[in-house]
Enzyme design. Structure first.
Site, PDB file in Angstrom:
ATOM      1  N   GLY A  58      47.454  33.005  -6.725  1.00 46.65           N
ATOM      2  CA  GLY A  58      46.821  32.174  -5.695  1.00 46.65           C
ATOM      3  C   GLY A  58      47.224  32.490  -4.268  1.00 46.65           C
ATOM      4  O   GLY A  58      46.470  32.239  -3.331  1.00 46.65           O
ATOM      5  N   ASP A  61      50.180  29.025  -2.966  1.00 44.39           N
ATOM      6  CA  ASP A  61      48.894  28.591  -2.429  1.00 44.39           C
ATOM      7  C   ASP A  61      48.849  27.095  -2.189  1.00 44.39           C
ATOM      8  O   ASP A  61      48.371  26.639  -1.162  1.00 44.39           O
ATOM      9  CB  ASP A  61      47.736  29.047  -3.350  1.00 44.39           C
ATOM     10  CG  ASP A  61      47.908  28.629  -4.809  1.00 44.39           C
ATOM     11  OD1 ASP A  61      48.932  28.002  -5.168  1.00 44.39           O
ATOM     12  OD2 ASP A  61      47.006  28.938  -5.610  1.00 44.39           O
ATOM     13  N   ASP A 108      50.980  20.803  -5.407  1.00 43.17           N
ATOM     14  CA  ASP A 108      50.236  19.686  -6.004  1.00 43.17           C
ATOM     15  C   ASP A 108      51.264  18.701  -6.554  1.00 43.17           C
ATOM     16  O   ASP A 108      51.734  17.830  -5.822  1.00 43.17           O
ATOM     17  CB  ASP A 108      49.290  20.261  -7.068  1.00 43.17           C
ATOM     18  CG  ASP A 108      48.420  19.215  -7.737  1.00 43.17           C
ATOM     19  OD1 ASP A 108      48.353  18.078  -7.233  1.00 43.17           O
ATOM     20  OD2 ASP A 108      47.797  19.520  -8.773  1.00 43.17           O
ATOM     21  N   LYS A 155      48.746  18.947  -1.287  1.00 42.37           N
ATOM     22  CA  LYS A 155      47.865  17.860  -1.735  1.00 42.37           C
ATOM     23  C   LYS A 155      48.599  16.545  -1.583  1.00 42.37           C
ATOM     24  O   LYS A 155      49.596  16.294  -2.260  1.00 42.37           O
ATOM     25  CB  LYS A 155      47.516  18.092  -3.210  1.00 42.37           C
ATOM     26  CG  LYS A 155      46.031  18.067  -3.472  1.00 42.37           C
ATOM     27  CD  LYS A 155      45.741  18.213  -4.931  1.00 42.37           C
ATOM     28  CE  LYS A 155      44.816  19.367  -5.183  1.00 42.37           C
ATOM     29  NZ  LYS A 155      44.343  19.427  -6.582  1.00 42.37           N
ATOM     30  N   PHE A 163      40.119  18.789  -6.128  1.00 39.72           N
ATOM     31  CA  PHE A 163      40.339  20.129  -6.650  1.00 39.72           C
ATOM     32  C   PHE A 163      39.597  21.133  -5.787  1.00 39.72           C
ATOM     33  O   PHE A 163      38.376  21.076  -5.658  1.00 39.72           O
ATOM     34  CB  PHE A 163      39.894  20.247  -8.117  1.00 39.72           C
ATOM     35  CG  PHE A 163      40.439  21.489  -8.753  1.00 39.72           C
ATOM     36  CD1 PHE A 163      41.732  21.516  -9.256  1.00 39.72           C
ATOM     37  CD2 PHE A 163      39.674  22.646  -8.811  1.00 39.72           C
ATOM     38  CE1 PHE A 163      42.257  22.678  -9.813  1.00 39.72           C
ATOM     39  CE2 PHE A 163      40.194  23.815  -9.360  1.00 39.72           C
ATOM     40  CZ  PHE A 163      41.490  23.824  -9.861  1.00 39.72           C
ATOM     41  N   ASP A 174      41.837  29.278  -7.331  1.00 39.44           N
ATOM     42  CA  ASP A 174      40.821  29.542  -8.347  1.00 39.44           C
ATOM     43  C   ASP A 174      40.461  28.321  -9.175  1.00 39.44           C
ATOM     44  O   ASP A 174      41.191  27.329  -9.222  1.00 39.44           O
ATOM     45  CB  ASP A 174      41.327  30.611  -9.311  1.00 39.44           C
ATOM     46  CG  ASP A 174      42.385  30.059 -10.274  1.00 39.44           C
ATOM     47  OD1 ASP A 174      43.399  29.524  -9.783  1.00 39.44           O
ATOM     48  OD2 ASP A 174      42.173  30.128 -11.489  1.00 39.44           O
ATOM     49  N   ARG A 228      38.410  32.905  -6.057  1.00 36.87           N
ATOM     50  CA  ARG A 228      39.538  33.246  -5.184  1.00 36.87           C
ATOM     51  C   ARG A 228      39.079  33.985  -3.937  1.00 36.87           C
ATOM     52  O   ARG A 228      39.729  33.964  -2.906  1.00 36.87           O
ATOM     53  CB  ARG A 228      40.538  34.148  -5.923  1.00 36.87           C
ATOM     54  CG  ARG A 228      41.249  33.487  -7.083  1.00 36.87           C
ATOM     55  CD  ARG A 228      42.437  34.348  -7.496  1.00 36.87           C
ATOM     56  NE  ARG A 228      42.901  34.071  -8.844  1.00 36.87           N
ATOM     57  CZ  ARG A 228      43.749  33.103  -9.161  1.00 36.87           C
ATOM     58  NH1 ARG A 228      44.199  32.291  -8.230  1.00 36.87           N
ATOM     59  NH2 ARG A 228      44.142  32.932 -10.398  1.00 36.87           N
TER      60      ARG A 228
END
Ligand code: IMP
Ligand code: MG
Length: 177
Positions: free
Chosen positions: A38, A93, A96, A124, A145, A152, A158
């Site tokens: 990512g 990337d 979360d 996030k 999301f 991805d 991506r």
């Protein structure tokens, strides 16, 4: 697809991060450990804006088994450089739950770096379940999301130059393929 961050905003954000890092490390060599896959797009953009000598090391951590649900984390480090006594920046990337960055940081600390900081492209908001925060965040995003700029869904998207929110209609389309 709904665009959350367009190319212009992304490039301004990566510029900001590069300036921050140039300010912190100056001319001291930096080893960037990038979490595959990512972070590759941000990695490529970021390193061209850095002024210190940079070494690039790759590590793979996969927590998502093809979908949007989190699974167990698998870490592969056969492409790692030696980071003992080095100044290290761990790059991912997205933060979360934070499980990936937390576990990979713990792994890197055992390798004896001189210093370790963490940077993520996206954070996030409100999702973290671990007792750490990334040192550098390019953008804060709501709990949706997202795909693009390296991120991805089932290994697709991506290559999008922007960050978009993956919607139900996109998911439904993929379920049929
Ligand atoms: P964490 O371990 O829960 O922090 O998740 C981090 C990893 O989950 C990232 O490296 C991504 O690969 C993946 N991930 C989390 N949220 C998203 C998203 O919105 N889109 C794509 N990948 C995501
Ligand atoms: Mg990932």
């Amino acid at each position: 697809m709904k665009v959350l961050l367009d190319e212009e905003r992304i490039h301004a954000g990566v510029d900001r991060l590069a300036k921050e890092l140039n300010g912190i490390y100056g001319e001291r060599p930096l080893t960037i450990v990038a979490i595959m896959t990512g972070s590759i797009v941000m990695l490529a953009d970021l390193i061209r804006r850095l002024e210190m000598p940079v070494r690039i090391s790759l590590i793979q951590a996969s927590s998502y088994r093809g979908g949007t649900r989190s699974g167990d984390l698998v870490i592969q480090d056969h492409m790692m450089l030696d980071i003992r006594d080095r100044e290290v920046l761990l790059l991912d990337d997205i933060f979360d739950t934070g499980k990936t960055l937390h576990e990979v940081s713990q792994r890197l600390k055992q390798m004896g770096p001189k210093s370790l900081q963490t940077a993520v492209f996206l954070n996030k908001l409100g999702q973290s379940t671990v007792a750490m925060k990334p040192d550098h965040v390019v953008f804060e995003i709501p709990n949706e999301f997202v795909v693009g700029y390296g991120l991805d869904y089932q290994d697709l998207y991506r290559n999008l130059p922007f960050v978009g929110v993956l919607e139900e209609s996109d998911l439904a389309r993929h379920a049929l393929n």
